[in-house]
Design an enzyme around this catalytic site. Structure first.
Site, PDB file in Angstrom:
ATOM      1  N   HIS A 510       0.131  -3.292  -3.117  1.00 35.89           N
ATOM      2  CA  HIS A 510       0.908  -3.775  -4.268  1.00 35.89           C
ATOM      3  C   HIS A 510       0.005  -4.033  -5.478  1.00 35.89           C
ATOM      4  O   HIS A 510       0.300  -4.876  -6.314  1.00 35.89           O
ATOM      5  CB  HIS A 510       1.661  -5.057  -3.899  1.00 35.89           C
ATOM      6  CG  HIS A 510       2.673  -4.857  -2.800  1.00 35.89           C
ATOM      7  ND1 HIS A 510       3.342  -5.904  -2.207  1.00 35.89           N
ATOM      8  CD2 HIS A 510       3.130  -3.738  -2.185  1.00 35.89           C
ATOM      9  CE1 HIS A 510       4.164  -5.432  -1.272  1.00 35.89           C
ATOM     10  NE2 HIS A 510       4.049  -4.121  -1.233  1.00 35.89           N
ATOM     11  N   TYR A 511      -1.123  -3.354  -5.543  1.00 38.58           N
ATOM     12  CA  TYR A 511      -2.076  -3.572  -6.637  1.00 38.58           C
ATOM     13  C   TYR A 511      -1.409  -3.271  -7.982  1.00 38.58           C
ATOM     14  O   TYR A 511      -0.509  -2.430  -8.081  1.00 38.58           O
ATOM     15  CB  TYR A 511      -3.346  -2.728  -6.433  1.00 38.58           C
ATOM     16  CG  TYR A 511      -3.082  -1.274  -6.166  1.00 38.58           C
ATOM     17  CD1 TYR A 511      -2.928  -0.385  -7.216  1.00 38.58           C
ATOM     18  CD2 TYR A 511      -2.954  -0.788  -4.864  1.00 38.58           C
ATOM     19  CE1 TYR A 511      -2.654   0.948  -6.985  1.00 38.58           C
ATOM     20  CE2 TYR A 511      -2.670   0.551  -4.625  1.00 38.58           C
ATOM     21  CZ  TYR A 511      -2.518   1.404  -5.689  1.00 38.58           C
ATOM     22  OH  TYR A 511      -2.221   2.717  -5.464  1.00 38.58           O
TER      23      TYR A 511
END
Ligand SMILES: Cc1cc2nc3c(=O)[nH]c(=O)nc-3n(C[C@H](O)[C@H](O)[C@H](O)COP(=O)(O)OP(=O)(O)OC[C@H]3O[C@@H](n4cnc5c(N)ncnc54)[C@H](O)[C@@H]3O)c2cc1C
Ligand SMILES: *[C@@H]1O[C@H](CO)[C@@H](O)[C@H](O)[C@H]1NC(C)=O
Ligand SMILES: *[C@@H]1O[C@H](CO)[C@@H](O)[C@H](O)[C@H]1NC(C)=O
Ligand SMILES: *[C@@H]1O[C@H](CO)[C@@H](O)[C@H](O)[C@H]1NC(C)=O
Ligand SMILES: *[C@@H]1O[C@H](CO)[C@@H](O)[C@H](O)[C@H]1NC(C)=O
Ligand SMILES: *[C@@H]1O[C@H](CO)[C@@H](O)[C@H](O)[C@H]1NC(C)=O
Ligand SMILES: *[C@@H]1O[C@H](CO)[C@@H](O)[C@H](O)[C@H]1NC(C)=O
Ligand SMILES: *[C@@H]1O[C@H](CO)[C@@H](O)[C@H](O)[C@H]1NC(C)=O
Ligand SMILES: *[C@@H]1O[C@H](CO)[C@@H](O)[C@H](O)[C@H]1NC(C)=O
Length: 575
Positions: A510-511
């Site tokens: 989920h960067y």
């Protein structure tokens, strides 16, 4: 009127209303859009009202929406997801992620922290690779972002009509759900897309047959007369006039030949970058927007000295515990989530056979084959160590794979890092540092998350899925060469949990960050300091939305498309 006639009318109405979803699930293999072609067959120079860089999770809904009234070009570096069971099939989850060749739809990267990670390279972007969990952002997040709540809700619904489904709740996921409730993650909110405290069943982009529906499916909404999608089209640079107005792009096709696309004359036409949290800051830098000193090091002509490009990079740390099961478990990706009030989200995945590939004996979402490797601290996860883990995994007995993982991901996170260019090749990964757990509040959330997982494993609801009276020595024997972690050994001291969090950190992919709102773009996602250029994707986020971000990324593409159309309409009417 005749009852049967009424029924007929009703049925056809239902058919029309639900057609997108219905039709897609009927015939989703091998489907190609008429407006999609390989960049090799594109003109040398072409002109459009909008040029969208990256046909990913946010880029596809954005393009479909803008094409309603304007000519749109989408440049996507990857290929088509259609007709590729590695993408479409839930059971094949690990296949693209373990393929590290240049033609893979997943491009592996390793952050400077040492955590192995992956980014999309395919039309539909991350929604072609991900674990499918679909869940909205909280009203609080939407408020903080300054978004129009009504348009947000309409945009989510527009997305959900095509790609969101209710997951089948089988035994193992149900036990996790019941365990969460038993230990007090309450209330139970049933099946909902909403972000609310307690335990819930969320949506999924996999339908009842385990077929994936990606952001590329949202192109069903596109105006076929006004949209062009070029595949295997890698953008190398955005072009600017001397007045710092973006007016074109240079891209390369699969044969390495150069093409240019320009904006048509028209004061409101724009280039929109949707290349993802790594791609967007990287491309801005390659185009001359970044910290002047860094750009000069790479002989890049400086358009705008903007040191905030590439800052604020974050990746939400994920830590997981494997629970071997005496009873068979179903193959599942994420379906249930516990939204705690201490900033930790609890999710789970199960099944011995969901890594795809030729061998069913795999750990799927937590397999070293896809780069998940939590047995060694991040800095020690060398290619050699990884290869050894994969080899050892192959000699494990079948029983060692039976079970599932309970994971926790923290909200935010608060810790941030940065991204810089490694070289000037847009096909290569930039260097990125996330600084996992640099802020002690992130670490505290992880510790509380792991403690919560321990309680779930000890819950009555979960008891059929863990070995109760097996001596520890036997359990350890069974999993001795396993690349996954069982419960931390000294769980009663917070110090050991702290170490456990740091040593076993993985990514949940989920960067985000790098072109953040208020720093690189304004609240309309326009790049500060230049004209006719926006960034719309996960690189603009300060924090990851919801428990998992894809719903909000698709929503944002639609939302901004509608906003841009409305602004142009209003401008026309006031003329
Ligand atoms: C393995 C995995 C599991 C995940 N699980 C979940 C989950 O269960 N639920 C959830 O909500 N989220 C999940 N996520 C996260 C979610 O999928 C991503 O956050 C989201 O897809 C990012 O969207 P984006 O639009 O910012 O970027 P992307 O979807 O990555 O789109 C960027 C696009 O730009 C293209 N591009 C980049 N550079 C260029 C260039 N120079 N020229 C042309 N094209 C370019 C890329 O090929 C890509 O298609 C997961 C992600 C992964 C990888
Ligand atoms: C387009 O034209 C340029 C300049 O003449 C040339 O370098 C490039 O190879 C051409 N591209 C294609 C696809 O023909
Ligand atoms: C789209 O174009 C049509 C015809 O020019 C116009 O009537 C309509 O208002 C436009 N809609 C939007 C949202 O711009
Ligand atoms: C699926 O993945 C395998 C392994 O990476 C690869 O050999 C195969 O070509 C892929 N199939 C498609 C249709 O891309
Ligand atoms: C999907 O994967 C499963 C398990 O690997 C396999 O049995 C099935 O045939 C695959 N389906 C398709 C359409 O590839
Ligand atoms: C949007 O929908 C959510 C429920 O999904 C609701 O709580 C919220 O009030 C709605 N917002 C607006 C502005 O209608
Ligand atoms: C498009 O180009 C890619 C990469 O060169 C190739 O693998 C694919 O077969 C091409 N597809 C078509 C329809 O030409
Ligand atoms: C563990 O494995 C070793 C070597 O295979 C064996 O000798 C031993 O009996 C096993 N212990 C248990 C508890 O199963
Ligand atoms: C941790 O647990 C062990 C064994 O159960 C016990 O001996 C020890 O005193 C505990 N330590 C703390 C700090 O509670």
């Amino acid at each position: 009127m005749d009852v049967w006639l009424w029924r007929l009318i009703l049925l056809s109405l239902v058919g029309i209303l639900f057609c997108p979803k219905h039709c897609v699930s009927q015939k989703d293999t091998g489907r190609k859009y008429t407006f999609m072609q390989n960049a090799t067959s594109a003109a040398n120079i072409s002109y459009y009202d909008y040029i969208i860089i990256g046909g990913g999770t946010a880029g596809c809904p954005l393009a479909a929406t803008l094409s309603q009234n304007y000519s749109v070009l989408v440049l996507e570096r990857g290929g088509s997801p259609y007709g590729n069971p590695n993408i479409t099939n839930l059971s094949a989850f690990g296949v693209p992620l373990s393929d590290t060749s240049p033609s893979s739809p997943a491009q592996r990267f390793v952050s400077e922290d040492g955590v192995i990670n992956s980014r999309a390279r395919v039309l539909g972007g991350g929604s072609c690779l991900n674990a499918g969990f679909y869940t909205r952002a909280s009203p609080h997040y939407i408020g903080e972002a300054g978004w129009d709540g009504r348009l947000v809700n309409e945009s989510y619904k527009w997305v959900e009509r095509v790609v969101a489904f209710k997951p089948p709740m089988r035994q193992w996921q149900s036990a996790v759900r019941d365990g969460l409730m038993e230990i007090g993650i309450l209330p139970y909110n049933g099946f909902t897309y909403d972000h609310v405290y307690g335990t819930k069943v969320g949506g999924t982009i996999f339908d009842q047959n385990g077929h994936r529906h990606t952001a590329a499916d949202l192109l069903e909404y596109a105006n076929t007369n006004k949209i062009t999608i070029l595949l295997h089209a890698t953008v190398h640079r955005i072009l600017f006039t001397t007045k710092k107005v973006a007016d074109g792009v240079i891209f390369m096709d699969a044969h390495g030949l150069e093409h240019r696309a320009y904006l048509k004359q028209g004061s409101r036409n724009e280039i929109i970058v949707s290349a993802g949290a790594l791609g967007s800051p990287q491309l801005l830098m390659l185009s001359g927007i970044g910290a002047e000193n860094d750009l000069r090091k790479h002989n890049i002509n400086v358009v705008l000295d903007q040191p905030l490009v590439g800052q604020g990079m974050s990746d939400n740390p994920m830590n997981a515990v494997f629970v071997p099961s005496p009873a068979p478990v179903e193959v599942s990706l994420i379906q249930v989530v516990g939204i705690t009030n201490f900033g930790s989200y609890i999710e789970a995945a199960s099944g011995e056979n969901f890594g795809g590939g030729s061998t069913p004996r795999d750990f799927g979402m937590f397999s070293p084959k896809i780069g998940q490797f939590s047995k060694l601290p991040p800095k020690q996860r060398t290619p050699e160590a990884l290869a050894k883990a994969i080899e050892r995994m192959e000699s494990l007995e079948q029983e060692a794979f039976k079970g599932g993982f309970i994971l926790e991901k923290i909200m935010g996170p608060i810790s941030t890092g940065h991204l810089e260019l490694q070289n000037t090749d847009p096909n290569e990964n930039p260097l990125v540092t996330f600084n996992y757990f640099k802020d002690p509040r992130d670490l505290e959330r992880c510790i509380q998350g792991i403690s919560t997982i321990e309680k779930i494993i000890d819950s009555k609801a979960f008891s059929p899925f863990k070995y109760n009276n097996m001596p520890v020595s036997m359990l350890l024997n069974m999993t001795a060469n396993s690349p996954v972690n069982l419960l931390p050994k000294h769980t009663n001291t917070s110090l050991s949990l702290e170490q456990f969090c740091r040593d076993t950190v993985m990514t949940i992919w989920h960067y985000h960050g790098g072109c953040q709102v208020g720093r690189v773009v304004n609240s309309d996602y326009k790049v500060l300091g230049v004209d006719a250029l926006r960034v719309i994707d996960g690189s603009t986020f300060n924090y990851s939305p919801g428990t998992n971000p894809q719903a909000t990324l698709m929503m944002l593409g639609r939302y901004m498309g509608v906003k841009i159309l409305r602004e142009r309409l209003a401008a026309k009417e006031t003329k």
